[in-house]
Design a protein around this motif. Structure first.
Motif, PDB file in Angstrom:
ATOM      1  N   ALA A   1       0.492   6.778  -9.057  1.00  0.00           N
ATOM      2  CA  ALA A   1      -0.318   7.039  -7.871  1.00  0.00           C
ATOM      3  C   ALA A   1       0.200   6.267  -6.663  1.00  0.00           C
ATOM      4  CB  ALA A   1      -1.768   6.676  -8.149  1.00  0.00           C
ATOM      5  N   GLY A   2       0.337   6.993  -5.543  1.00  0.00           N
ATOM      6  CA  GLY A   2       0.740   6.374  -4.283  1.00  0.00           C
ATOM      7  C   GLY A   2       2.236   6.329  -4.042  1.00  0.00           C
ATOM      8  N   VAL A   3       3.033   6.776  -5.024  1.00  0.00           N
ATOM      9  CA  VAL A   3       4.497   6.686  -4.902  1.00  0.00           C
ATOM     10  C   VAL A   3       5.051   7.864  -4.098  1.00  0.00           C
ATOM     11  CG1 VAL A   3       6.661   6.696  -6.204  1.00  0.00           C
ATOM     12  CG2 VAL A   3       4.681   5.427  -7.077  1.00  0.00           C
ATOM     13  N   PRO A   4       5.896   7.589  -3.074  1.00  0.00           N
ATOM     14  CA  PRO A   4       6.522   8.689  -2.334  1.00  0.00           C
ATOM     15  C   PRO A   4       7.645   9.323  -3.141  1.00  0.00           C
ATOM     16  CG  PRO A   4       7.267   6.573  -1.461  1.00  0.00           C
ATOM     17  CD  PRO A   4       6.265   6.267  -2.545  1.00  0.00           C
ATOM     18  N   MET A   5       7.738  10.630  -3.100  1.00  0.00           N
ATOM     19  CA  MET A   5       8.826  11.320  -3.800  1.00  0.00           C
ATOM     20  C   MET A   5       9.135  12.632  -3.100  1.00  0.00           C
ATOM     21  SD  MET A   5       6.871  12.278  -7.386  1.00  0.00           S
ATOM     22  CE  MET A   5       6.236  10.634  -7.722  1.00  0.00           C
ATOM     23  N   ALA A   6      10.162  13.336  -3.581  1.00  0.00           N
ATOM     24  CA  ALA A   6      10.551  14.598  -2.966  1.00  0.00           C
ATOM     25  C   ALA A   6      10.714  15.664  -4.035  1.00  0.00           C
ATOM     26  CB  ALA A   6      11.858  14.426  -2.196  1.00  0.00           C
ATOM     27  N   ILE A   7      10.786  16.898  -3.598  1.00  0.00           N
ATOM     28  CA  ILE A   7      11.008  18.006  -4.528  1.00  0.00           C
ATOM     29  C   ILE A   7      12.158  18.860  -4.014  1.00  0.00           C
ATOM     30  CG2 ILE A   7       8.644  18.076  -5.414  1.00  0.00           C
ATOM     31  CD1 ILE A   7       8.005  20.305  -3.440  1.00  0.00           C
ATOM     32  N   LYS A   8      12.836  19.509  -4.948  1.00  0.00           N
ATOM     33  CA  LYS A   8      13.988  20.354  -4.595  1.00  0.00           C
ATOM     34  C   LYS A   8      13.532  21.540  -3.743  1.00  0.00           C
ATOM     35  CE  LYS A   8      17.811  22.622  -7.138  1.00  0.00           C
ATOM     36  NZ  LYS A   8      18.374  22.821  -8.500  1.00  0.00           N
ATOM     37  N   ASP A   9      14.422  22.010  -2.907  1.00  0.00           N
ATOM     38  CA  ASP A   9      14.132  23.063  -1.924  1.00  0.00           C
ATOM     39  C   ASP A   9      13.758  24.414  -2.552  1.00  0.00           C
ATOM     40  OD1 ASP A   9      13.897  23.841   0.743  1.00  0.00           O
ATOM     41  OD2 ASP A   9      16.005  24.404   0.933  1.00  0.00           O
ATOM     42  N   ASN A  10      13.785  24.520  -3.901  1.00  0.00           N
ATOM     43  CA  ASN A  10      13.384  25.780  -4.551  1.00  0.00           C
ATOM     44  C   ASN A  10      12.035  25.656  -5.265  1.00  0.00           C
ATOM     45  OD1 ASN A  10      14.183  24.128  -6.644  1.00  0.00           O
ATOM     46  ND2 ASN A  10      15.531  25.607  -7.631  1.00  0.00           N
TER      47      ASN A  10
ATOM     48  N   THR B   1       0.840  -1.197   0.000  1.00  0.00           N
ATOM     49  CA  THR B   1       0.000   0.000   0.000  1.00  0.00           C
ATOM     50  C   THR B   1       0.871   1.242   0.000  1.00  0.00           C
ATOM     51  OG1 THR B   1      -0.075   0.228   2.403  1.00  0.00           O
ATOM     52  CG2 THR B   1      -1.748  -1.208   1.384  1.00  0.00           C
ATOM     53  N   SER B   2       0.261   2.360  -0.402  1.00  0.00           N
ATOM     54  CA  SER B   2       1.001   3.620  -0.418  1.00  0.00           C
ATOM     55  C   SER B   2       1.512   3.995   0.990  1.00  0.00           C
ATOM     56  CB  SER B   2       0.116   4.725  -1.007  1.00  0.00           C
ATOM     57  OG  SER B   2       0.771   5.961  -0.935  1.00  0.00           O
ATOM     58  N   PRO B   3       0.673   3.881   2.052  1.00  0.00           N
ATOM     59  CA  PRO B   3       1.206   4.178   3.389  1.00  0.00           C
ATOM     60  C   PRO B   3       2.397   3.288   3.772  1.00  0.00           C
ATOM     61  CG  PRO B   3      -1.187   4.142   3.450  1.00  0.00           C
ATOM     62  CD  PRO B   3      -0.789   3.677   2.085  1.00  0.00           C
ATOM     63  N   GLU B   4       2.374   2.024   3.341  1.00  0.00           N
ATOM     64  CA  GLU B   4       3.512   1.144   3.634  1.00  0.00           C
ATOM     65  C   GLU B   4       4.784   1.629   2.940  1.00  0.00           C
ATOM     66  OE1 GLU B   4       0.957  -3.007   4.313  1.00  0.00           O
ATOM     67  OE2 GLU B   4       1.990  -2.672   2.402  1.00  0.00           O
ATOM     68  N   LEU B   5       4.636   2.114   1.700  1.00  0.00           N
ATOM     69  CA  LEU B   5       5.806   2.625   0.969  1.00  0.00           C
ATOM     70  C   LEU B   5       6.339   3.900   1.618  1.00  0.00           C
ATOM     71  CD1 LEU B   5       4.828   2.061  -2.780  1.00  0.00           C
ATOM     72  CD2 LEU B   5       6.458   0.758  -1.402  1.00  0.00           C
ATOM     73  N   VAL B   6       5.413   4.743   2.102  1.00  0.00           N
ATOM     74  CA  VAL B   6       5.851   5.969   2.791  1.00  0.00           C
ATOM     75  C   VAL B   6       6.584   5.599   4.086  1.00  0.00           C
ATOM     76  CG1 VAL B   6       5.047   8.086   3.928  1.00  0.00           C
ATOM     77  CG2 VAL B   6       4.045   7.401   1.745  1.00  0.00           C
ATOM     78  N   GLN B   7       6.058   4.629   4.811  1.00  0.00           N
ATOM     79  CA  GLN B   7       6.734   4.158   6.040  1.00  0.00           C
ATOM     80  C   GLN B   7       8.121   3.609   5.736  1.00  0.00           C
ATOM     81  OE1 GLN B   7       6.295   4.550   9.068  1.00  0.00           O
ATOM     82  NE2 GLN B   7       4.167   5.204   9.264  1.00  0.00           N
ATOM     83  N   ALA B   8       8.225   2.871   4.634  1.00  0.00           N
ATOM     84  CA  ALA B   8       9.523   2.292   4.260  1.00  0.00           C
ATOM     85  C   ALA B   8      10.522   3.386   3.894  1.00  0.00           C
ATOM     86  CB  ALA B   8       9.352   1.323   3.087  1.00  0.00           C
ATOM     87  N   ALA B   9      10.039   4.419   3.190  1.00  0.00           N
ATOM     88  CA  ALA B   9      10.916   5.546   2.833  1.00  0.00           C
ATOM     89  C   ALA B   9      11.381   6.263   4.099  1.00  0.00           C
ATOM     90  CB  ALA B   9      10.176   6.517   1.911  1.00  0.00           C
TER      91      ALA B   9
END
Lengths: 93, 487
Positions: free
Chosen positions: B72-81, B21-29
């Motif tokens: 959909a559901g994938v954890p990711m990040a964005i640059k600080d700008n 599940t998406s929450p599980e992937l976020v927990q793993a990250a």
């Protein structure tokens, strides 16, 4: 570039250069500007300045009123405010 | 199963198939970041509570059978700008340390609409002005392949987070190579779209005629999937154009007959021997896949870096004049008048490299020097674009190294700015000409550091460069070698 030019540029940039940084900065700026002199060797007589590569001209949109962002939210990042306006030191006597 | 080394597309597929599940992937990250980011320092701001809420929402919609798209559901990040409400965007600067964006960037808005779960911001050089991610006010980010080395920059946090398997992908921004060079240094894939393909709304401006948002990910397919989501015309950015879509579906592995040009000037003196060897091997691999590879002379190559720094600094000096200490950002205490309030706030809020570029930019735009530097550079830019136009009349893509070396040691480049600028030789001309380009891992140097190759395409040839990089990745395994274990 001499120290007077550097101070003038700093004033235009609204930066106050610490005295101890000036010598190093001058040397670095001069080195970079010397390198930029390379461009002098390029024949640009028949070239037009290219402002942006995409070549877009006159991009229009419909002139329709759109809601703006919430004023409070936009001002939330200002450190000093007074009566819903930004606060600055006195600018006129 | 552990998904931290999976691609974003694999994660999303596993969610759709009910394997995770998406929450599980976020927990793993979260667990992975807590485990390794203390030594990498890729992340600058994290909001796990918001990310978990978001993941649960997205999961509920997927469970109801809603088609939310391929990521959909994938954890990711964005640059600080890149601005996102609720997440401080410091741009790596003391100037914006407490800045809370009042709105979402268009790219963020689109990703969230497609069910992505953005967990935080990644580190960067201050205001994206640097090639090492060392000038950040948050401190330096370290390269997961060797903690004594930089991850490159300026999107070094995004590259390092993907390389360390903290997250499968992240957004970066590229003004002169800031997505492509760190991707190369960290052994991941980085894509800079055609200028105008992705909206810059909500990207804190450095040099507006050159800036472009793009993805850093494990492979070209993930980059294509993200590009498909974030591209498109936007009323908030008048420089955006209707651009090609369906990049992911165009990845068919077929590059038979693809005409690949290799510029001789890019392999001249100054290029590291290992980098040269790996990129030439890449040319051979492409040839083996049916591409026609040919050497040629591109021209104008040595003028790209000086033209770039004149134009980028000029635009930066103008863009950064908005930081006055009043509306947002750092404000100096007890200034006696408005001019000293501005000067002191700017002097105390900006770091050395940012101040240097503002000064250079102000100089080249000042009366008496404007024509000799700024206008001259704009004319050289026109000639650089013409050189690429001529090349793309003969070739579909251009193959080059991403950078003259692999990642440099921490502290090695800061004392000599000109030397650092020269490292951008293979990337800046792409921004000047507004072209799409992708860098991807193509092997390692003698010390085991990743080497990156670059494929450049004509304007709106985004699909073509991604297809070629994807074909290379179907035939090789360099992009599968990650720093996924202990660091």
């Amino acid at each position: 570039m001499d120290e007077r030019t550097l101070e003038y540029i700093a004033e235009l940039s609204r930066l106050a250069l610490p005295q101890e940084e000036k010598a190093e900065l001058l040397a670095q700026m001069q080195q970079i500007l010397d390198y930029m002199e390379l461009l002098g060797a390029v024949d640009t007589e028949h070239a037009e300045p290219l402002i942006q590569a995409a070549g877009l001209k006159n991009v229009f949109r419909e002139d329709v009123v759109q809601p703006s962002y919430d004023r409070e939210r936009l001002m939330a990042n200002a450190k000093k405010k007074l009566d819903g306006a930004y606060q600055v030191p006195r600018t006129v006597e | 199963m552990n998904y931290t080394q999976s691609t974003a597309l694999e994660m999303a597929r596993a969610i759709r198939e009910g394997k995770v599940t998406s929450p599980e992937l976020v927990q793993a990250a979260k667990a992975r970041i807590e485990d390794v980011d203390g030594s990498i320092r890729a992340m600058t701001a994290l909001d796990w509570e918001a990310a978990m809420r978001r993941a649960e929402e997205v999961q509920a919609r997927i469970d109801r059978g809603e088609d939310m798209g391929r990521l959909a559901g994938v954890p990711m990040a964005i640059k600080d700008n890149i601005c996102m409400r609720g997440l401080p965007a410091a741009c790596g600067s003391k100037m914006l340390l407490e800045f809370n964006p009042p709105y979402d960037a268009t790219a963020v808005d689109k990703l969230q609409g497609a069910g992505a779960v953005i967990v935080g911001h990644t580190n960067m050089d201050e205001f994206a002005m640097g090639s090492t991610t060392e000038t950040s006010f948050h401190g330096a980010t370290h390269n997961p392949w060797n903690l004594q080395k930089t991850p490159g920059g300026s999107s070094g946090g995004s590259a390092a987070a993907v390389a360390a398997c903290e997250l499968p992908c992240a957004l970066g921004s590229d003004t002169g190579g800031s997505i492509r060079q760190p991707a190369a240094f960290c052994g991941v894939t980085g894509f800079k779209p055609t200028y105008g393909a992705v909206s810059r709304y909500g990207l804190i401006a450095y040099a507006s005629s050159l800036d472009q948002i793009g993805p850093l990910a494990r492979d070209a397919a993930d980059c294509a999937a993200i590009y498909d989501i974030i591209h498109g015309k936007d009323v908030h950015d008048a420089t955006t154009v209707d651009s090609v879509c369906g990049a992911l579906d165009a990845l068919d592995g077929g590059i038979c007959g693809l005409r690949v040009g290799v510029p001789e000037e890019y392999f001249a003196k100054g290029l590291d021997e290992d980098v040269r060897a790996r990129v030439l091997e890449t040319a051979e691999t492409l040839k083996g896949l049916g591409a026609q590879v040919e050497n040629f002379s591109l021209g104008m190559v040595k003028y790209a870096v000086p033209a770039y720094y004149i134009l980028a600094c000029a635009e930066a000096s103008s863009n950064l004049s908005r930081f006055d200490g009043i509306k947002y950002g750092y404000r100096a205490d007890e200034a006696e008048d408005i001019v000293s309030l501005m000067s002191r706030s700017r002097t105390e809020g900006f770091g050395k490299e940012v101040r240097r570029r503002i000064l250079l930019g102000t100089f080249v735009l000042s009366s008496g020097y404007y024509d000799a530097y700024y206008v001259k550079a704009l004319k050289v830019k026109a000639l650089i674009k013409q050189a690429f136009d001529a090349a793309f009349a003969k070739y579909d893509v251009i193959l080059s190294p991403a950078a003259p070396t692999t990642a440099l040691g921490i502290g090695q480049s800061l004392s000599d700015p000109l030397k650092m600028y020269l490292g951008d030789i293979y990337t800046v001309s792409v921004n000047l000409a507004g072209l799409p380009a992708v860098t991807f891992p193509c092997g390692f140097d003698r010390d085991g550091m990743p080497v990156g190759a670059q494929l450049i395409g004509p304007a709106h040839g985004d699909k073509t460069v991604l297809r070629a990089a994807d074909a290379f990745q179907r035939a090789t395994r360099f992009h599968k070698m990650t720093k996924g274990g202990a660091l």
